[in-house]
Design a protein around this motif. Sequence first.
Motif, PDB file in Angstrom:
ATOM      1  N   GLU A  38       0.823  -1.201   0.000  1.00  0.00           N
ATOM      2  CA  GLU A  38       0.000   0.000   0.000  1.00  0.00           C
ATOM      3  C   GLU A  38       0.860   1.255   0.000  1.00  0.00           C
ATOM      4  O   GLU A  38       0.535   2.248  -0.672  1.00  0.00           O
ATOM      5  N   GLU A  40       3.807   1.543  -1.345  1.00  0.00           N
ATOM      6  CA  GLU A  40       4.325   1.673  -2.706  1.00  0.00           C
ATOM      7  C   GLU A  40       3.275   2.291  -3.622  1.00  0.00           C
ATOM      8  O   GLU A  40       3.586   3.161  -4.448  1.00  0.00           O
ATOM      9  N   ARG A  41       2.021   1.868  -3.454  1.00  0.00           N
ATOM     10  CA  ARG A  41       0.938   2.429  -4.272  1.00  0.00           C
ATOM     11  C   ARG A  41       0.771   3.913  -4.006  1.00  0.00           C
ATOM     12  O   ARG A  41       0.654   4.722  -4.942  1.00  0.00           O
ATOM     13  N   CYS A  43       2.964   6.078  -2.753  1.00  0.00           N
ATOM     14  CA  CYS A  43       4.135   6.829  -3.212  1.00  0.00           C
ATOM     15  C   CYS A  43       4.090   7.050  -4.723  1.00  0.00           C
ATOM     16  O   CYS A  43       4.438   8.128  -5.219  1.00  0.00           O
ATOM     17  N   GLN A  44       3.659   6.040  -5.454  1.00  0.00           N
ATOM     18  CA  GLN A  44       3.578   6.157  -6.902  1.00  0.00           C
ATOM     19  C   GLN A  44       2.422   7.054  -7.332  1.00  0.00           C
ATOM     20  O   GLN A  44       2.574   7.900  -8.209  1.00  0.00           O
ATOM     21  N   GLU A  45       1.264   6.878  -6.707  1.00  0.00           N
ATOM     22  CA  GLU A  45       0.086   7.645  -7.107  1.00  0.00           C
ATOM     23  C   GLU A  45       0.260   9.128  -6.846  1.00  0.00           C
ATOM     24  O   GLU A  45      -0.154   9.969  -7.654  1.00  0.00           O
ATOM     25  N   TYR A  46       0.892   9.462  -5.708  1.00  0.00           N
ATOM     26  CA  TYR A  46       1.025  10.869  -5.338  1.00  0.00           C
ATOM     27  C   TYR A  46       2.438  11.405  -5.518  1.00  0.00           C
ATOM     28  O   TYR A  46       2.720  12.543  -5.128  1.00  0.00           O
ATOM     29  N   ASP A  47       3.324  10.561  -6.097  1.00  0.00           N
ATOM     30  CA  ASP A  47       4.685  10.979  -6.402  1.00  0.00           C
ATOM     31  C   ASP A  47       5.359  11.606  -5.185  1.00  0.00           C
ATOM     32  O   ASP A  47       5.913  12.709  -5.254  1.00  0.00           O
ATOM     33  N   ASN A  48       5.283  10.893  -4.078  1.00  0.00           N
ATOM     34  CA  ASN A  48       5.816  11.423  -2.823  1.00  0.00           C
ATOM     35  C   ASN A  48       6.228  10.251  -1.932  1.00  0.00           C
ATOM     36  O   ASN A  48       5.437   9.332  -1.716  1.00  0.00           O
ATOM     37  N   SER A  49       7.448  10.295  -1.425  1.00  0.00           N
ATOM     38  CA  SER A  49       7.953   9.201  -0.592  1.00  0.00           C
ATOM     39  C   SER A  49       7.607   9.360   0.885  1.00  0.00           C
ATOM     40  O   SER A  49       8.012   8.540   1.708  1.00  0.00           O
ATOM     41  N   TYR A  51       5.076   8.733   2.561  1.00  0.00           N
ATOM     42  CA  TYR A  51       4.303   7.648   3.153  1.00  0.00           C
ATOM     43  C   TYR A  51       5.179   6.524   3.703  1.00  0.00           C
ATOM     44  O   TYR A  51       4.694   5.654   4.431  1.00  0.00           O
ATOM     45  N   GLN A  52       6.467   6.560   3.396  1.00  0.00           N
ATOM     46  CA  GLN A  52       7.390   5.566   3.951  1.00  0.00           C
ATOM     47  C   GLN A  52       7.438   5.644   5.477  1.00  0.00           C
ATOM     48  O   GLN A  52       7.819   4.676   6.141  1.00  0.00           O
TER      49      GLN A  52
END
Length: 301
Positions: A38, A40-41, A43-49, A51-52
């Motif tokens: 989730e 990874e999803r 981070c990709q959808e919102y182009d932001n890391s 959420y790590q």
Amino acid sequence: MIDIVQYKEILAEEPEEISIHMTKIGGGGFWMGTSEAEIERLCQEYDNSWYQNESPQHWVEIPDFFLGKYPITQAQWRIIAELRPIERELAPSPSRFEGDELPVEQVSWLDAKEFCARLSKISKIQYRLPTEAEWEYACRGVLRKPMTSKVSQEYWNKHYYESFHFGQTINDQTANFNTNEPYGTEKIGKFRGKTTPVGSFDSNNFQLYDMHGNVWEWCEDDYYRNYEEAPEDGSAWQQTEKQDAKVLRGGSWFNHPRYCRSSFRYVIDLDFQVDSVGFRIACSPPQISVNTYSLNIPRLF
């Protein structure tokens, strides 16, 4: 002694009663944070890391505690702000949006801690901010009965994990947030542009209101970049040396829905004040004898 399920802290009785409603959160275990898939999803959808910082997902055992059913309101704040200071002064009317039943905002972590200290001194119950683990456990409200045995991470994510306590999506009928950015399958909805009276939307399984949106809520914890070595007993994660960065949870009226998710973590300095940040209070189960117990105690005045 008897098992108290809820009580209210009466702050004033005239001209009308003003109380803080506290409800018991039965202890249990849960997988705190978000799965790697989730994250990874997101981070990709919102182009932001960012959420790590919700990882690694880890099992936490939460003991029984009490939590305010609602964020602290301006009417409640005003009464405590008029009491004798313990460590700092409190402005009686700090909020941008005015209304007795609106959540107090523009209060810092230090202000919230002063509120708890004053209330504790008068009530003889040690009030505090919820820990970050307590907050997420309470927000999710996954089960009406506590989960007393550990389940696998895979089983939890398949059967219990949801982005919000009411499901995987959020809309303007379930919470107060910035609806100009839809989430999941939802469409753009009504953006209110301000706080709403506490309790305006349905509660979760713990009978808690406004856990998503309206105002961000301060937690007791210092902020860490991820959950590596995080406590597994629900306690506050705090450094031995003073740390200015504190955790916020829940999102607000101003924020897009992804920031209102149960596991989303944010951070600002402990002295920062803004019109999207408030708080609710917590405490360990109070010991009240059967001879004095009622829903109207403990009384302050």
